[in-house]
Design a protein around this motif. Structure first.
Motif, PDB file in Angstrom:
ATOM      1  N   LYS A  47     -20.600  19.466   9.137  1.00  0.00           N
ATOM      2  CA  LYS A  47     -21.008  20.398  10.202  1.00  0.00           C
ATOM      3  C   LYS A  47     -21.343  21.781   9.648  1.00  0.00           C
ATOM      4  N   THR A  48     -20.753  22.126   8.494  1.00  0.00           N
ATOM      5  CA  THR A  48     -21.038  23.415   7.854  1.00  0.00           C
ATOM      6  C   THR A  48     -22.534  23.593   7.641  1.00  0.00           C
ATOM      7  N   PHE A  49     -23.231  22.488   7.339  1.00  0.00           N
ATOM      8  CA  PHE A  49     -24.638  22.578   6.971  1.00  0.00           C
ATOM      9  C   PHE A  49     -25.574  22.698   8.168  1.00  0.00           C
ATOM     10  N   GLU A  50     -25.010  22.727   9.369  1.00  0.00           N
ATOM     11  CA  GLU A  50     -25.834  23.047  10.530  1.00  0.00           C
ATOM     12  C   GLU A  50     -26.207  24.530  10.537  1.00  0.00           C
ATOM     13  N   THR A  51     -25.378  25.352   9.893  1.00  0.00           N
ATOM     14  CA  THR A  51     -25.626  26.801   9.859  1.00  0.00           C
ATOM     15  C   THR A  51     -25.657  27.356   8.435  1.00  0.00           C
ATOM     16  N   THR A  52     -25.561  26.480   7.443  1.00  0.00           N
ATOM     17  CA  THR A  52     -25.596  26.882   6.040  1.00  0.00           C
ATOM     18  C   THR A  52     -26.731  26.156   5.348  1.00  0.00           C
ATOM     19  N   ALA A  53     -27.563  26.890   4.638  1.00  0.00           N
ATOM     20  CA  ALA A  53     -28.698  26.289   3.930  1.00  0.00           C
ATOM     21  C   ALA A  53     -28.551  26.526   2.433  1.00  0.00           C
ATOM     22  N   TYR A  54     -28.912  25.522   1.664  1.00  0.00           N
ATOM     23  CA  TYR A  54     -28.817  25.594   0.201  1.00  0.00           C
ATOM     24  C   TYR A  54     -30.171  25.264  -0.402  1.00  0.00           C
ATOM     25  N   VAL A  55     -30.643  26.124  -1.283  1.00  0.00           N
ATOM     26  CA  VAL A  55     -31.864  25.850  -2.037  1.00  0.00           C
ATOM     27  C   VAL A  55     -31.476  25.741  -3.507  1.00  0.00           C
ATOM     28  N   PRO A  56     -31.455  24.531  -4.072  1.00  0.00           N
ATOM     29  CA  PRO A  56     -31.083  24.370  -5.478  1.00  0.00           C
ATOM     30  C   PRO A  56     -32.218  24.791  -6.399  1.00  0.00           C
ATOM     31  N   GLU A  57     -31.880  25.000  -7.658  1.00  0.00           N
ATOM     32  CA  GLU A  57     -32.906  25.375  -8.635  1.00  0.00           C
ATOM     33  C   GLU A  57     -33.840  24.197  -8.904  1.00  0.00           C
ATOM     34  N   ARG A  58     -33.281  22.995  -8.942  1.00  0.00           N
ATOM     35  CA  ARG A  58     -34.093  21.814  -9.231  1.00  0.00           C
ATOM     36  C   ARG A  58     -34.723  21.269  -7.953  1.00  0.00           C
ATOM     37  N   ASN A  59     -35.935  20.737  -8.095  1.00  0.00           N
ATOM     38  CA  ASN A  59     -36.662  20.173  -6.969  1.00  0.00           C
ATOM     39  C   ASN A  59     -35.933  18.937  -6.423  1.00  0.00           C
ATOM     40  N   VAL A  60     -35.616  18.953  -5.126  1.00  0.00           N
ATOM     41  CA  VAL A  60     -34.975  17.796  -4.486  1.00  0.00           C
ATOM     42  C   VAL A  60     -35.861  17.222  -3.380  1.00  0.00           C
ATOM     43  N   LEU A  61     -37.142  17.552  -3.419  1.00  0.00           N
ATOM     44  CA  LEU A  61     -38.084  17.054  -2.414  1.00  0.00           C
ATOM     45  C   LEU A  61     -38.508  15.620  -2.735  1.00  0.00           C
ATOM     46  N   HIS A  62     -39.076  14.942  -1.743  1.00  0.00           N
ATOM     47  CA  HIS A  62     -39.595  13.584  -1.923  1.00  0.00           C
ATOM     48  C   HIS A  62     -41.066  13.685  -2.334  1.00  0.00           C
ATOM     49  N   GLU A  63     -41.364  13.298  -3.543  1.00  0.00           N
ATOM     50  CA  GLU A  63     -42.700  13.484  -4.097  1.00  0.00           C
ATOM     51  C   GLU A  63     -43.777  12.762  -3.284  1.00  0.00           C
TER      52      GLU A  63
END
Length: 300
Positions: free
Chosen positions: A72-88
């Motif tokens: 539930k923390t992540f409903e109001t907390t956002a994390y942008v990592p250094e490494r790409n975690v997107l779906h290519e």
């Protein structure tokens, strides 16, 4: 009493015999921007992962808004990592739609505004994006939920100077709106511009922590320029008030925690062309914090 938004106490993380983070204690106050600095391998990313529950700490305690991290923390907390975690294989628009479906706080209008700001085409597949565009998309997904807390690991990685400035402005705007931000960057000028407070890690340990103004006010540079080479300094650099020294040709710089005027007088007695006592910028403070101890030859 003001509740600390991010509270880290005595955090330690070991991988086998290697201690990536050692006894880290750090509090980030509501609505503030805290910049985490350190050389490569200092433990910044590991600390972020532990704070967000993505890695299990070996010891210590962590709380976000006074409570342990849960989904539930992540409903109001956002994390942008250094490494790409997107779906290519997915498009930009498909990522935005996935974000809309998976997070109840997603704001479609905000997402549209950010896509326009970063000039991203919804139809373009991630595998066709540059490194900077991928960073921008991860930021868009994070900011589209209008988070109360942002944890950003190198949030301007790969972006050109124009969009780096956009990222800083977005961070400052978010904090002005009440968001709390913890971020890392190798661009020290960005940290100096955006952060209220700076924490510096070296080999997993916190070596310096304070507001930018406090840190700048606590140290000075005493710079002497000589006609020829720098003469013998009669052990001046052994003075405990001197944190670090530099010799570059005819220029001698002493980074001091106090007593700058007295050290300037001692240097002036050696007959330089000029002696100045200067303020430090954040880059100087960072280098002082992570530099190795003064070598024996510095004290001659």
């Amino acid at each position: 009493m003001t509740l600390t938004t991010i509270s880290v106490h005595d955090l330690t993380k070991r991988y086998g015999s290697f201690e990536a983070v050692s006894h880290l204690t750090l509090d980030v106050e509501p609505g503030s921007i805290c910049g985490l600095l350190g050389p490569n391998g200092a433990g910044k990313t590991t600390a972020f992962k532990c704070i967000l529950g993505l890695a299990r700490p070996t010891a210590g305690s962590i709380a976000i808004e006074g409570a342990p991290v849960t989904p539930k923390t992540f409903e109001t907390t956002a994390y942008v990592p250094e490494r790409n975690v997107l779906h290519e294989w997915m498009t930009v628009g498909e990522h935005v739609e996935l974000n809309r479906r998976s997070n109840p706080k997603h704001d479609p209008k905000r997402a549209d505004e950010l896509l326009a700001t970063f000039k991203l085409d919804r139809r373009k597949k991630v595998k066709r994006l540059s490194k900077g565009q991928k960073t921008a998309l991860m930021l868009i997904l994070a900011l589209s939920i209008r988070p109360r807390i942002l944890v950003l690991d190198e949030p301007s990685s790969g972006l050109d100077p124009i969009f780096q400035r956009v990222v800083l402005d977005l961070m400052i705007d978010a904090a002005a709106g009440g968001a709390t931000i913890l971020f890392s960057s190798h661009q020290i000028g960005q940290v100096e511009r955006a952060a209220d407070r700076v924490a510096i890690l070296k080999q997993g340990r916190l070596v310096l922590d304070g507001t930018v103004d406090e840190l700048k006010g606590s140290q000075k540079i005493v710079e002497a320029i000589f006609e020829d080479s720098v003469p013998s300094l009669n052990g001046l650099a052994a003075d405990a008030r001197i944190l670090r020294v530099e010799r570059v040709g005819r220029v001698y710089r002493a980074y001091v925690r106090e007593g700058g005027d007295e050290i300037a007088r001692r240097l002036d007695a050696l007959g330089p062309k000029s002696v100045s006592v200067l303020d430090l910028n954040l880059e100087d403070i960072f280098l002082n914090a992570v530099a190795d101890a003064k070598s024996p030859e510095d004290t001659i």
